[in-house]
Write an enzyme that holds these catalytic residues in place. Sequence first.
Site, PDB file in Angstrom:
ATOM      1  CG  ASN A 168      -1.740   1.266   1.342  1.00  0.00           C
ATOM      2  OD1 ASN A 168      -1.386   2.217   2.034  1.00  0.00           O
ATOM      3  ND2 ASN A 168      -2.854   1.293   0.645  1.00  0.00           N
ATOM      4  CE1 TYR A 172      -1.954   7.375   5.254  1.00  0.00           C
ATOM      5  CE2 TYR A 172      -0.021   5.953   5.138  1.00  0.00           C
ATOM      6  CZ  TYR A 172      -1.380   6.164   4.906  1.00  0.00           C
ATOM      7  OH  TYR A 172      -2.132   5.172   4.333  1.00  0.00           O
ATOM      8  NE  ARG A 173       0.799  16.041  10.825  1.00  0.00           N
ATOM      9  CZ  ARG A 173      -0.449  16.335  11.183  1.00  0.00           C
ATOM     10  NH1 ARG A 173      -1.340  16.676  10.272  1.00  0.00           N
ATOM     11  NH2 ARG A 173      -0.810  16.299  12.451  1.00  0.00           N
ATOM     12  CD1 TRP A 186      -0.930   5.086  11.535  1.00  0.00           C
ATOM     13  CD2 TRP A 186       0.461   4.608   9.840  1.00  0.00           C
ATOM     14  NE1 TRP A 186      -0.082   4.122  11.962  1.00  0.00           N
ATOM     15  CE2 TRP A 186       0.783   3.799  10.951  1.00  0.00           C
ATOM     16  CE3 TRP A 186       1.182   4.458   8.656  1.00  0.00           C
ATOM     17  CZ2 TRP A 186       1.815   2.861  10.907  1.00  0.00           C
ATOM     18  CZ3 TRP A 186       2.204   3.531   8.625  1.00  0.00           C
ATOM     19  CH2 TRP A 186       2.514   2.745   9.721  1.00  0.00           C
ATOM     20  CD  GLU A 232      -2.486   3.042  -2.805  1.00  0.00           C
ATOM     21  OE1 GLU A 232      -3.427   3.090  -1.986  1.00  0.00           O
ATOM     22  OE2 GLU A 232      -1.669   2.093  -2.841  1.00  0.00           O
ATOM     23  CG  ASP A 282      -3.566  19.273   8.694  1.00  0.00           C
ATOM     24  OD1 ASP A 282      -3.419  18.991   7.495  1.00  0.00           O
ATOM     25  OD2 ASP A 282      -3.499  18.429   9.607  1.00  0.00           O
TER      26      ASP A 282
END
Length: 566
Positions: A168, A172-173, A186, A232, A282
């Site tokens: 996968n 995610y920062r 996450w 992806e 954000d």
Amino acid sequence: MAYKGLQSFIRKLETSGELKIIEAPVSPELEITEITDRVSKANGPALLFREVNGSRYPVLMNAMGSYKRMSMALGAEKLDDIADDIQKYLDIADNLSVLGLLRSVPRLLRLLSVFPRKSLLRGECQQVVEKFVDLSSLPVLKCWPQDAGPFITLPLVFTRDRKTKRQNCGMYRLQVLDSTTTAMHWHKHKDGSEIYRGYAEQNLKMPVSVALGCDPAVTYAATAPLPKMLDEMMLAGWLRKSGVKMVKCVTNNIYVPADAEFVLEGYVDPTEEPVLEGPFGDHTGYYSLADYYPKFHVTCITHKREAVYPATVVGKPPMEDCYMAKATERIFLPLLRMQIPELVDLNLPLEGVFHNCAIVSIKNKYPGCARKVMNAIWGMGQMMYTKLIVTVDESVDVQDLAAVRDAVLKNVNGTQSLLFSEGPLDALDHSSNRPLFGCRLGIDAASLTRGFNEEVTNTFKILRIRKDRAWKGRELVENYLWNHPDKFVIVVDEEVDSRDLSTVMWKVFNNIDAKRDIAVIDFKIGVDATKKWKQEGLTREWPDDIVMTGAMKRQVDKRWNEYGID
């Protein structure tokens, strides 16, 4: 068109006049953010900072920060061209004739390109293998004043399911904690988190690899809302019309794009205590609050010999991530239409920051059609987090916000036109009384509703208020509705410029929980979009708006000519 990595895309941006190279030395702490934020909001170019204090690597910013560059990133003239291609695959009936099958051959051959190509050789991303891990060598940005530290903002996080062995990739920062570790942000509903729980059940270390700086189609694919069973990299291959070349990492069995600029290899140990991550400025335009997340241990860094570090900055829209959301809007529209036949078009306005607003046009064929469409949207994957859905008739262009406004003013009629739906909300939503759950709102403006009060006028009013006590915004909404004929009234805090409709709508999309903040009196509707207080039912802190420091603004003002930006 398949780019041969990020630097190939950079060269394309430069030859197309879409890139500004900045030779002046800049700081990764706040300064790059302030420059990029100004350029982004002025619809300016991508930026390549050649001299970044404390690091030998250039930094690329705002690479996909316009409709044109987003389309270029995905190898298209415009984003709707990609949607049209997808629609042709979905029009199965048109392909059943002999002529239809012949016309389909090029499209069927293109499907062969979706599969990643695993190489037994090392990739460009492994030209240099660092003997000692030192994350401080990377020009990781501290974007906003209240950020807890530097954050890696464009990471492609590759994980591998313990049971199925399927990979996968998500974005995610990563907050850099020290020279060898980061926090792994996450959320509970993300695939990476679910894979993590599979390792945690057996108390096993989870291998993780993070790619930084790939072909932009690969980077975009990491953000796409794909079903878990779809890789992806398959979407990236289809967009590129060429399979993504993957190579095995040096220290684990995860495969990463061979053309990545950097790869961080390591692991997450579920037996460790989580670490405090955040706050972080954000994409909602607010700071997401600090919370506990797993720790990512980086055990190996590989990179190209002359690597470029990619980053993005998020905050109050419009910013680069908004155009990535618009790509998702166009690319996934044909799939939504297939599952919701009444759906005609979709607009995720920039002010809605991905999940806060969707405007849809529908074929309004039967009573209750709009409500059926709204509920269907809330039942589909990540669309369940959409706080506000506005439906209009198919004759209304959803991309024309003035036309949408006129339809709402004309057709909406008090509670008859509203659908309140309690359910899950995005983890970044701060307006509901408790995390992850609240009330979403549907507005049916698709057809004229009978029973209007003739004294109500099809107008709206925006009021500013100095809120010095709980419920003052709600009280003003109700008093105004009782005493004025305007069909809509919106109340915002005093610092909001009521003439700036974009900012007003951003506040509405972010700051309301429909059950608590909507009032309906005599066919008229009021919205309290002010900051909420604990006394109004909140069980958590209300985050601050993201604002740059005055000192940094003045510094960038003073140096602006040095940067060479028009």
